[in-house]
Design a protein around this motif. Structure first.
Motif, PDB file in Angstrom:
ATOM      1  N   VAL A 176      55.112  31.156   6.308  1.00  0.00           N
ATOM      2  CA  VAL A 176      53.817  31.446   5.683  1.00  0.00           C
ATOM      3  C   VAL A 176      54.044  32.334   4.463  1.00  0.00           C
ATOM      4  O   VAL A 176      55.053  33.015   4.365  1.00  0.00           O
ATOM      5  N   ASP A 177      53.075  32.341   3.552  1.00  0.00           N
ATOM      6  CA  ASP A 177      53.272  32.997   2.254  1.00  0.00           C
ATOM      7  C   ASP A 177      53.187  34.522   2.301  1.00  0.00           C
ATOM      8  O   ASP A 177      53.352  35.157   1.272  1.00  0.00           O
ATOM      9  N   GLY A 178      52.898  35.087   3.442  1.00  0.00           N
ATOM     10  CA  GLY A 178      52.797  36.544   3.497  1.00  0.00           C
ATOM     11  C   GLY A 178      51.907  36.944   4.651  1.00  0.00           C
ATOM     12  O   GLY A 178      51.736  36.186   5.609  1.00  0.00           O
ATOM     13  N   ILE A 179      51.334  38.126   4.525  1.00  0.00           N
ATOM     14  CA  ILE A 179      50.405  38.613   5.536  1.00  0.00           C
ATOM     15  C   ILE A 179      48.996  38.264   5.068  1.00  0.00           C
ATOM     16  O   ILE A 179      48.649  38.510   3.913  1.00  0.00           O
ATOM     17  N   PHE A 180      48.211  37.691   5.943  1.00  0.00           N
ATOM     18  CA  PHE A 180      46.874  37.236   5.573  1.00  0.00           C
ATOM     19  C   PHE A 180      45.802  38.105   6.207  1.00  0.00           C
ATOM     20  O   PHE A 180      46.044  38.780   7.208  1.00  0.00           O
ATOM     21  N   SER A 181      44.626  38.040   5.594  1.00  0.00           N
ATOM     22  CA  SER A 181      43.518  38.860   6.075  1.00  0.00           C
ATOM     23  C   SER A 181      43.020  38.397   7.441  1.00  0.00           C
ATOM     24  O   SER A 181      42.243  39.106   8.077  1.00  0.00           O
ATOM     25  N   ALA A 182      43.441  37.224   7.889  1.00  0.00           N
ATOM     26  CA  ALA A 182      43.188  36.749   9.257  1.00  0.00           C
ATOM     27  C   ALA A 182      44.131  35.570   9.466  1.00  0.00           C
ATOM     28  O   ALA A 182      44.741  35.095   8.507  1.00  0.00           O
ATOM     29  N   ASP A 183      44.248  35.101  10.691  1.00  0.00           N
ATOM     30  CA  ASP A 183      45.103  33.947  10.946  1.00  0.00           C
ATOM     31  C   ASP A 183      44.512  32.722  10.234  1.00  0.00           C
ATOM     32  O   ASP A 183      43.401  32.307  10.545  1.00  0.00           O
ATOM     33  N   VAL A 418      48.911  28.546   3.266  1.00  0.00           N
ATOM     34  CA  VAL A 418      49.603  27.323   3.637  1.00  0.00           C
ATOM     35  C   VAL A 418      50.616  27.696   4.709  1.00  0.00           C
ATOM     36  O   VAL A 418      51.393  28.616   4.528  1.00  0.00           O
ATOM     37  N   VAL A 419      50.566  27.010   5.828  1.00  0.00           N
ATOM     38  CA  VAL A 419      51.605  27.214   6.840  1.00  0.00           C
ATOM     39  C   VAL A 419      52.550  26.027   6.705  1.00  0.00           C
ATOM     40  O   VAL A 419      52.174  24.895   6.950  1.00  0.00           O
ATOM     41  N   TYR A 420      53.764  26.300   6.237  1.00  0.00           N
ATOM     42  CA  TYR A 420      54.659  25.206   5.854  1.00  0.00           C
ATOM     43  C   TYR A 420      55.346  24.566   7.064  1.00  0.00           C
ATOM     44  O   TYR A 420      55.437  23.368   7.180  1.00  0.00           O
TER      45      TYR A 420
END
Ligand code: ASP
Ligand code: MG
Length: 425
Positions: A176-183, A418-420
């Protein structure tokens, strides 16, 4: 010339193609003028497969041998990755945790790092080579046996090496591209967080966000090692985990009031019904749970009903420990004199985390109103200075996450996440 430590998770090195892709990326970092140390996890689901194998062979594998087996997973990745880098015309040398100087205590399966003596890594770098280190493992100072740091421990290996080598940054690569504000799998409008403090990251991770190994963040905080969480599948800038003062350094904004929403479906709730309201009862209940080596999380004790002077005590704990706790409490029934026990494992926890909340009133009210508007019933509440958590029915976790995300305007206008690979690691 700076030192960069990069860690690639299992999903980034899942097969031969991925290993070659990662090798190219490592070589790019080297060509940009850095000294590069790489920590790798086992390929794909290798660790799970090795655990399954062990359990097929033996119902209770010896901890020493299980560690020996599991560390093989990382040794495969390190060797093939070094081969792929060599084929690109750059020298790479692989090292086990022990060779890299990761010294631990003797607790198999959950060893703690007590020292890092990376002499061989420094020598490899001095020779102009790229050093590849097997993650999640070390060697016990006392027994000289091979140990593992616990599931997900390669993050901690990477940070520990970065600290020992005085690296400029520890880059943690996943899918994933980093830490996100939610899943992003629950909230497609989740926004990538550019910068987040160690403290907020610890809260997010402890509240179920599967971003970084908790111990690695603690380690990074203790030694102030910046972590750059990013994807090995894209070139995008990821999330920087840094000390609180540095969160707002390059931006114009003040610290966000809420940085993110975390959720956790791994917990269960036990209610001890009809506990006599007198001194020593809560102590007896939680002593029994503690003696069973169970870590509890939230606790709520209701006001006792005046007529009966009986009260209910509820707490949450990891689901896997539910039955152990129930039988420990069962033995107390006569001495404590409670009425009954209730066990509920269809609960989930939803938390909002943000350093700015300690100085802004009304955060809990806004959170609870959003939950109420979404028809979500709150079963328990707990808070820290930078977090508010609620326990809700498991079936309402996703609604609660989306409601909280919307209430604090965390969404981005475009779909960013984006979850690769698909595993999130
Ligand atoms: N391979 C180990 C695990 O799956 C360590 C890691 O990935 O960090 O838990
Ligand atoms: Mg793994």
């Amino acid at each position: 010339m700076g030192i960069v430590v990069q860690k690639y998770g299992g999903s980034s090195v899942a097969d031969a193609e991925s290993i070659k892709r990662v090798a190219r990326r490592i070589v790019e970092t080297k060509k940009a003028g850095n000294q590069v140390v790489v920590v790798v996890s086992a390929m794909g689901d290798t660790t799970d497969e090795l655990i399954d194998l062990a359990n097929e062979v033996s119902p209770l594998p010896a901890a020493r041998e299980l560690d020996m087996l599991l560390t093989a997973g990382e040794r495969i990745s390190m060797a093939v990755l070094a081969m792929a880098i060599n084929d690109l015309g750059h020298e790479a040398r692989s090292f086990t945790g022990s060779q890299a100087g990761v010294i631990t205590d003797a607790e198999h399966g959950r060893a703690k790092i007590i020292d890092v003596t990376p002499g061989r890594i420094e020598a490899a770098l001095a020779d102009g080579a790229i050093a590849i280190v097997a993650g999640f493992q070390g060697v016990s100072q006392t027994t000289k046996d091979i140990t593992t740091l616990g599931r997900g421990g390669s993050d901690t290996t990477a940070v520990a090496l970065a600290v020992a080598l005085r690296a400029d940054v520890c880059e943690i690569y996943s899918d994933v591209d980093g830490i996100f504000s939610a899943d992003p799998r629950i909230e497609p409008r989740a926004r990538k967080v550019d910068r987040i403090s160690y403290e907020e990251t610890l809260e997010m991770a402890a509240q179920g966000a599967k971003i970084l190994h908790l111990r690695c963040v603690e380690y990074a905080r203790r030694y102030d090692m910046p972590i750059h969480v990013r994807s090995s599948f894209s070139e995008k800038e990821g999330t920087w985990v840094v000390k609180a003062e540095d969160v707002t350094k390059d931006g114009t904004m003040e610290a966000a009031i809420i940085t993110g929403v975390a959720h956790d479906r791994s917990q269960a709730k036990i209610t001890v019904v009809g506990v006599p309201d007198k001194p020593g009862e809560a102590a007896a209940i939680f002593r029994a749970v503690a003696d069973a080596a169970i870590n509890i999380d939230m606790i709520v004790q209701n006001v006792s009903a005046a007529a009966t002077s009986l009260t209910d005590v509820s707490f949450t704990l990891p689901r896997g420990e539910g039955q152990t706790a129930m039988s420990a409490l069962d033995k107390l029934k006569a001495t404590v004199g409670y009425e009954s026990l209730q066990y509920d494992d269809s609960v989930g926890k939803v938390s909002i985390v943000g350093a700015g909340m300690s100085s802004s009133p009304g955060i809990s009210a806004r959170f609870f109103e959003a939950l109420s508007d979404a028809g979500v019933n709150i079963e328990m509440i707990s808070t820290s200075e930078i977090r508010v958590s609620v326990v809700v029915a498991e079936s309402q976790v996703e609604d609660a996450v989306r409601a909280a995300h919307a209430a604090f305007d965390l969404g981005s206008d475009e779909v960013e996440a984006v979850v690769y690979g698909g595993t999130g690691r």
